[in-house]
Design a protein around this motif. Structure first.
Motif, PDB file in Angstrom:
ATOM      1  N   PHE A 189      16.017 -19.788 -40.245  1.00  0.00           N
ATOM      2  CA  PHE A 189      14.957 -19.011 -40.887  1.00  0.00           C
ATOM      3  C   PHE A 189      13.908 -18.668 -39.847  1.00  0.00           C
ATOM      4  N   GLY A 190      13.117 -17.649 -40.137  1.00  0.00           N
ATOM      5  CA  GLY A 190      11.995 -17.292 -39.275  1.00  0.00           C
ATOM      6  C   GLY A 190      10.986 -16.479 -40.054  1.00  0.00           C
ATOM      7  N   ILE A 191       9.712 -16.816 -39.927  1.00  0.00           N
ATOM      8  CA  ILE A 191       8.626 -16.053 -40.548  1.00  0.00           C
ATOM      9  C   ILE A 191       7.495 -15.948 -39.533  1.00  0.00           C
ATOM     10  N   GLU A 192       6.892 -14.760 -39.437  1.00  0.00           N
ATOM     11  CA  GLU A 192       5.844 -14.544 -38.434  1.00  0.00           C
ATOM     12  C   GLU A 192       4.683 -13.755 -39.038  1.00  0.00           C
ATOM     13  N   HIS A 193       3.516 -14.365 -39.024  1.00  0.00           N
ATOM     14  CA  HIS A 193       2.284 -13.770 -39.548  1.00  0.00           C
ATOM     15  C   HIS A 193       1.531 -13.065 -38.420  1.00  0.00           C
ATOM     16  N   ARG A 194       0.927 -11.931 -38.720  1.00  0.00           N
ATOM     17  CA  ARG A 194       0.111 -11.200 -37.754  1.00  0.00           C
ATOM     18  C   ARG A 194      -1.339 -11.154 -38.253  1.00  0.00           C
ATOM     19  N   PHE A 195      -2.286 -11.210 -37.308  1.00  0.00           N
ATOM     20  CA  PHE A 195      -3.698 -11.214 -37.665  1.00  0.00           C
ATOM     21  C   PHE A 195      -4.530 -10.644 -36.530  1.00  0.00           C
ATOM     22  N   THR A 196      -5.780 -10.320 -36.840  1.00  0.00           N
ATOM     23  CA  THR A 196      -6.730  -9.805 -35.855  1.00  0.00           C
ATOM     24  C   THR A 196      -7.709 -10.915 -35.497  1.00  0.00           C
ATOM     25  N   ALA A 244      -6.050 -10.681 -41.876  1.00  0.00           N
ATOM     26  CA  ALA A 244      -4.589 -10.703 -41.876  1.00  0.00           C
ATOM     27  C   ALA A 244      -4.041  -9.286 -41.950  1.00  0.00           C
ATOM     28  N   ALA A 245      -2.823  -9.101 -41.461  1.00  0.00           N
ATOM     29  CA  ALA A 245      -2.150  -7.815 -41.577  1.00  0.00           C
ATOM     30  C   ALA A 245      -1.883  -7.523 -43.045  1.00  0.00           C
ATOM     31  N   ALA A 246      -1.657  -6.238 -43.352  1.00  0.00           N
ATOM     32  CA  ALA A 246      -1.399  -5.840 -44.736  1.00  0.00           C
ATOM     33  C   ALA A 246      -0.201  -6.587 -45.308  1.00  0.00           C
ATOM     34  N   ASN A 247       0.879  -6.693 -44.498  1.00  0.00           N
ATOM     35  CA  ASN A 247       1.998  -7.563 -44.854  1.00  0.00           C
ATOM     36  C   ASN A 247       1.730  -8.924 -44.223  1.00  0.00           C
ATOM     37  N   PHE A 248       1.625  -9.976 -45.022  1.00  0.00           N
ATOM     38  CA  PHE A 248       1.251 -11.267 -44.468  1.00  0.00           C
ATOM     39  C   PHE A 248       2.249 -11.738 -43.417  1.00  0.00           C
ATOM     40  N   TRP A 249       3.548 -11.595 -43.701  1.00  0.00           N
ATOM     41  CA  TRP A 249       4.583 -11.934 -42.725  1.00  0.00           C
ATOM     42  C   TRP A 249       5.041 -10.636 -42.060  1.00  0.00           C
ATOM     43  N   ASN A 250       4.088  -9.957 -41.435  1.00  0.00           N
ATOM     44  CA  ASN A 250       4.356  -8.617 -40.902  1.00  0.00           C
ATOM     45  C   ASN A 250       5.293  -8.626 -39.699  1.00  0.00           C
ATOM     46  N   GLY A 251       5.314  -9.719 -38.921  1.00  0.00           N
ATOM     47  CA  GLY A 251       6.192  -9.770 -37.760  1.00  0.00           C
ATOM     48  C   GLY A 251       7.641  -9.702 -38.165  1.00  0.00           C
ATOM     49  N   TYR A 252       8.080 -10.682 -38.937  1.00  0.00           N
ATOM     50  CA  TYR A 252       9.412 -10.680 -39.517  1.00  0.00           C
ATOM     51  C   TYR A 252       9.517 -11.804 -40.527  1.00  0.00           C
ATOM     52  N   SER A 253      10.517 -11.754 -41.385  1.00  0.00           N
ATOM     53  CA  SER A 253      10.782 -12.824 -42.344  1.00  0.00           C
ATOM     54  C   SER A 253      12.271 -12.777 -42.659  1.00  0.00           C
ATOM     55  N   ARG A 265      13.407  -9.037 -43.385  1.00  0.00           N
ATOM     56  CA  ARG A 265      12.665  -8.031 -42.608  1.00  0.00           C
ATOM     57  C   ARG A 265      12.726  -8.447 -41.146  1.00  0.00           C
ATOM     58  N   ASP A 266      13.080  -7.490 -40.270  1.00  0.00           N
ATOM     59  CA  ASP A 266      13.202  -7.859 -38.860  1.00  0.00           C
ATOM     60  C   ASP A 266      13.064  -6.626 -37.970  1.00  0.00           C
TER      61      ASP A 266
END
Length: 302
Positions: free
Chosen positions: A69-76, A82-91, A106-107
């Protein structure tokens, strides 16, 4: 009392065996720059490298099989937003074995991850980034939602294929991407083909890099068709030169149709294996608005 101690010992042994068969890795990047983006006159804090917090793991299922599994959150980081999609990097979640690695969710597209992002000496980060002008050329798709992908690696050869069940632009076309690269010693070469979002658009990328010791040289070429049916091409050349404890980066990329013509230059100084400071400059003579951008920043990876 002795029976309780024995039971606890047995439970501890089973817990140790379970933990040995699975692992979870926490990783991330915090990046802050002071500067000005190309196309803007505002001098502000930037984060062109994409600060992130990620979790990835693998569980041994036996018989050479594993679940992933892999989940990645993006933020400023300058605001904490937080990015509009919380796990915007991938899930993603998947299964891997001798047959390869299948993931769903998502990848990144194989075209982007395996070829387009490998050629730019800036790795697509900072105001010096060149991959947009030379490799994506306004056609390529970086990520796909509701996707199924397959990856296989052997002897330095890596293959990737992905198809998406969703078109984020609302069309009926299902995006797909194919890529292959080969890495051995100082050499890296790759080729990719994708159908990004529209009925008309398509993109092919070829590129490579070679480490000469005193410098790593890279070059790439792209050719495709936009969603409007217009032919477009692009190319990129660059170099990464170790200087002291850091790297001097330089390159040039151009897109046809007067979309982009950009030069990038920068120096990234490594304070440690995980922390660096950097300064970059970019100029796009085809940009709308301000044609130059620059940044001074610090980045920590963990």
């Amino acid at each position: 009392m002795k029976k309780s101690l024995i039971a606890l010992a047995v439970l501890g042994a089973f817990a140790g065996a379970a933990s040995a068969q699975s692992s979870v890795t926490i990783y991330g990047k915090v990046n802050v720059e002071l500067g000005k983006a190309i196309g803007s006159e505002d001098k502000t804090m930037l984060d062109s490298a994409g600060s992130r917090l990620g979790f990835k793991g693998v569980e041994d299922l036996g018989g050479g099989m594993a679940a992933t599994f892999g989940i990645e959150h993006r933020f400023t980081p300058s605001t904490g937003a937080a990015a509009a999609n919380f796990w915007n990097g991938y899930s993603t979640v998947g299964l891997q074995g001798a047959f390869g690695h299948v993931r769903v969710g998502r990848d990144y597209t194989p075209s982007f991850l395996m070829v387009q992002n490998q050629i730019d000496p800036f790795g697509g980060d900072t105001q010096g980034a060149l991959r947009g002008a030379g490799m994506l050329i306004g056609i390529g798709k970086i990520r796909s939602n509701s996707m199924v992908e397959y990856h296989f690696s052997t002897g330095g050869l890596n293959l990737g294929a992905q198809v998406s069940g969703a078109n984020e632009n609302g069309g009926t076309n299902k995006p797909w991407s194919l890529a292959a690269n080969y890495a051995a010693g100082p050499l890296f070469v790759g080729v990719a083909y994708e159908n990004p979002t529209g009925d008309e658009d398509k993109l092919i990328n070829v590129g490579g890099r070679y480490n000469l010791g005193f410098a790593t040289l890279s070059a790439g070429y792209s050719k495709g068709t936009t969603a409007a049916g217009a032919d477009r091409s692009g190319w990129l050349v660059g170099a990464n030169v170790p200087v002291g404890a850091g790297d001097f980066k330089i390159g040039y990329a151009r897109t046809s149709d007067d979309v982009s013509s950009k030069v990038g230059v920068g120096y990234h100084y490594n304070l440690s294996k995980r922390t660096k400071v950097f300064a970059d400059y970019g100029r796009d003579s085809e940009a709308v608005g301000a044609k130059t951008g620059y940044d001074f920043g610090v980045q920590h990876n963990f």
